[in-house]
Design an enzyme around this catalytic site. Structure first.
Site, PDB file in Angstrom:
ATOM      1  N   PRO A 153      68.327  23.830  46.175  1.00  0.00           N
ATOM      2  CG  PRO A 153      67.949  21.599  46.583  1.00  0.00           C
ATOM      3  CD  PRO A 153      68.422  22.600  47.424  1.00  0.00           C
TER       4      PRO A 153
ATOM      5  CE  LYS B  35      56.016  37.909  53.559  1.00  0.00           C
ATOM      6  NZ  LYS B  35      56.971  37.389  52.198  1.00  0.00           N
TER       7      LYS B  35
END
Length: 237
Positions: free
Chosen positions: A209, A48
């Site tokens: 999705p 990150k």
């Protein structure tokens, strides 16, 4: 800052987004899970860029921190969930990009592939002078842009791509992300792939999705999503 610049590194991929909360972490997790399942003995670095508040690093440590031949690192953390320069100001600190750059370099040297999640959008401030787009361009990071499937998504995406081109970010393409069950049935209305490709001249590389919280924490499910929805080609950056 010029010492940070280098040629485009084909083994490093930056996952950026149109905004906060658009699906960068789910997309990053899905790509990393694909490597967990299919990468065999190759080593992997997951990073990150920096974190404010709690969330992504803790999730990555839970999902991937125990894996052999993997490093999961967030080089800078600040307590307040604000833009990094503001969060750092609250703690009386400055953003040391040298620490972030050296962490990235170490990851590149030690691993076959390195996946980096950005923060906010390409226009989000990283320091008082530089945005995510500036860092991506300066460090020559190949980048994908996560676009949320929601009303207004196409305008957001087109504006973000324009910023990327202005700052000379190396964009590989777009990934559509469904943050709600409703979004899956609204892709053609809210984030029309053909229109996005026409306006941005970039490919839509795949669709993430809607995933429940339990699915987002299931490595096998995340790897399956990557394979089924066209994202596996991104895993071979």
């Amino acid at each position: 800052m010029s010492n940070f610049s280098r040629a485009v590194d084909q083994k490093t991929l930056l996952v950026a987004g149109c905004d906060t909360g658009v699906g960068k972490t789910v997309t990053t997790s899905a790509l990393a899970a694909y490597w967990w399942k299919y990468g065999k003995d190759q080593s992997f670095g997951l990073m990150k860029l920096m974190q404010t508040g709690l969330g992504d690093d803790e999730l990555y440590q839970q999902l991937f921190g125990h894996l052999t031949h993997w490093d999961v690192v967030t080089p800078l953390k600040f307590a307040a969930p604000l833009a990094p320069p503001l969060a750092a100001d609250q703690e009386g600190k400055t953003i040391d990009l040298g620490v972030v750059w050296q962490t990235l370099q170490t990851m590149r040297q030690n691993h076959d592939h390195v996946l980096v999640e950005a923060l906010g959008s390409l226009g989000s401030p990283v320091t008082h002078e530089l945005t995510v787009a500036d860092i991506a361009a300066l460090w020559r990071l190949e980048t994908i842009l996560v676009v949320p499937v929601q009303l207004g998504a196409m305008g957001q995406a087109i504006a973000q791509v324009a910023l990327a081109r202005q700052t000379k970010v190396k964009l590989k393409g777009l990934v559509l992300s469904c943050a709600s069950p409703e979004a899956e049935g609204k892709v053609e209305e809210w984030a029309t792939p053909a229109m996005l490709e026409s306006f941005t001249h970039l490919p839509v590389l795949g669709i993430v999705p809607y995933l429940t919280e339990s699915e987002r924490e299931n490595l096998s499910r995340l790897a399956e999503i990557t394979a089924r929805f066209g994202l596996e080609k991104l895993a071979y950056f």
